[in-house]
Design an enzyme around this catalytic site. Structure first.
Site, PDB file in Angstrom:
ATOM      1  N   ASP A  45       0.809  -1.226   0.000  1.00 52.58           N
ATOM      2  CA  ASP A  45       0.000   0.000   0.000  1.00 52.58           C
ATOM      3  C   ASP A  45       0.837   1.269   0.000  1.00 52.58           C
ATOM      4  OD1 ASP A  45      -2.280  -1.740   0.400  1.00 52.58           O
ATOM      5  OD2 ASP A  45      -1.740  -1.809   2.522  1.00 52.58           O
ATOM      6  N   GLU A 236     -11.166  -0.322  -4.002  1.00 50.41           N
ATOM      7  CA  GLU A 236     -10.422   0.175  -2.848  1.00 50.41           C
ATOM      8  C   GLU A 236      -9.198   0.950  -3.303  1.00 50.41           C
ATOM      9  OE1 GLU A 236      -9.431  -3.296  -0.605  1.00 50.41           O
ATOM     10  OE2 GLU A 236      -7.758  -3.860  -1.891  1.00 50.41           O
TER      11      GLU A 236
END
Length: 334
Positions: A45, A236
């Site tokens: 991420d 997402e």
């Protein structure tokens, strides 16, 4: 992006084939085309922020004993994982475990704001969006007392990213983590959200004050999953930038353990939408040897991107970096 323990993660994947400093972003040198490995270590991420001294900082999900990892680069090509925790303390509302998907921006007063996902004490295994402030880009960041977004009745909130519009108005985008309260599905590829009725996983846009942490009004939904668009059980990892009159909303769809996990984008002429998906993968499994690429962040300059993909025998998610070209409503790898 929901995380699992390292032991569970090893079992799951065993069978699987930030905006920069808006006021003084560093000048980037020319470099090799396509996607390159930035960190050969578990750094999921990733997000980025640039500083006036020409450095870049990347922030990653918890690992190596740290809540938030941080790496440094002088050229956006060679990266060094720093021996520090960018978030050494945690807020009273969170457990201090399972912090992930950080993003950092800089305020006009020179301070840096970190947005991150933190596990809620009141609802374990579900998350809220926290904020933290630092005088230095690498931290330490001091967390705010209360979360920015915490819709636990909808599954919580994760994957935040800051955005500064052309009029200096500040926003935060994030995902409502609906699949965390889904009705089940194959864990490897469906992220708990393939059994009807499917739970929504909308991307939200929250306006904030100049301090970067105080909400103004209610959040606005700007995207959600849609099977007709080729989406998987969720959308997402939102990241919003503006380029030549167009807002680009980058995101990932499918489950992060699935080889179908990818990077896509939608565009709009207004920050609040409506956003139109192009329904094509900007980066997908097989491109440049990547496996399940996702969690991308594109710099506000619009020509650099970081993302993660499975690596090291599918046991970790390494950080990769790439060049982009934005033209009209199109985003293309160089």
């Amino acid at each position: 992006m929901r995380l699992v323990s390292s032991s569970t993660l090893s079992w799951l994947v065993g069978g699987l084939a930030v905006l920069p400093n808006a006021f003084s972003a560093p000048v980037l040198p020319k470099r090799a085309s396509n996607i390159q490995l930035g960190l050969s270590a578990d750094f999921p991420d990733p997000s980025i922020v640039g500083t006036s001294d020409g450095k870049w900082y990347a922030f990653g999900t918890n690992g190596t004993g740290r809540r938030i990892q941080v790496a440094e680069s002088h050229d956006f090509n060679s990266w060094t994982l720093l021996d520090l925790d960018a978030l050494p303390t945690f807020a009273p509302w969170e457990t201090g475990n399972d912090n992930y998907a950080p993003d950092v921006i800089q305020r006009k007063d020179g301070k840096f704001v970190m947005y991150y996902s933190g596990e809620a004490k009141s609802d374990l295994r579900h998350h809220c969006v926290g904020t933290a402030i630092s005088d230095k880009p690498a931290g330490p960041y001091i967390p705010s007392i209360t979360p920015l977004a915490c819709p636990l009745d909808q599954g919580g909130a994760i994957d935040p990213a800051g955005f500064i519009d052309t009029d200096s108005t500040r926003y935060v985008v994030y995902k409502v983590d609906g699949n965390s309260i889904g009705h089940g599905g194959t864990s490897l590829v469906e992220c708990n959200n393939s059994i009807e009725p499917l739970v929504a996983t909308p991307i939200m846009l929250q306006k904030v004050l100049e301090d970067g942490i105080t909400p103004i009004g209610n959040p606005v939904q700007i995207l959600d999953r849609n099977t007709a668009d080729g989406d998987g059980p969720l959308v997402e990892a939102p990241n919003l930038i503006f380029h030549d009159g167009i807002y680009f909303l980058f995101y990932s769809t499918h489950c992060y353990t699935d080889t179908a996990y990818d990077v896509r984008y939608a565009t709009s002429s207004s920050v609040a939408g409506p956003y139109t998906k192009n329904n094509l993968e900007l980066v997908k499994t097989g491109d440049f040897g990547l496996n399940s690429p996702g969690g991308a962040t594109v710099c506000g300059c619009g020509d650099r991107m970081v993302l993660h993909g499975w690596c090291n025998n599918h046991s970790e998610r390494c950080m990769y970096h790439a060049q982009l070209t934005l033209s009209g409503k199109r985003a293309m790898l160089v």
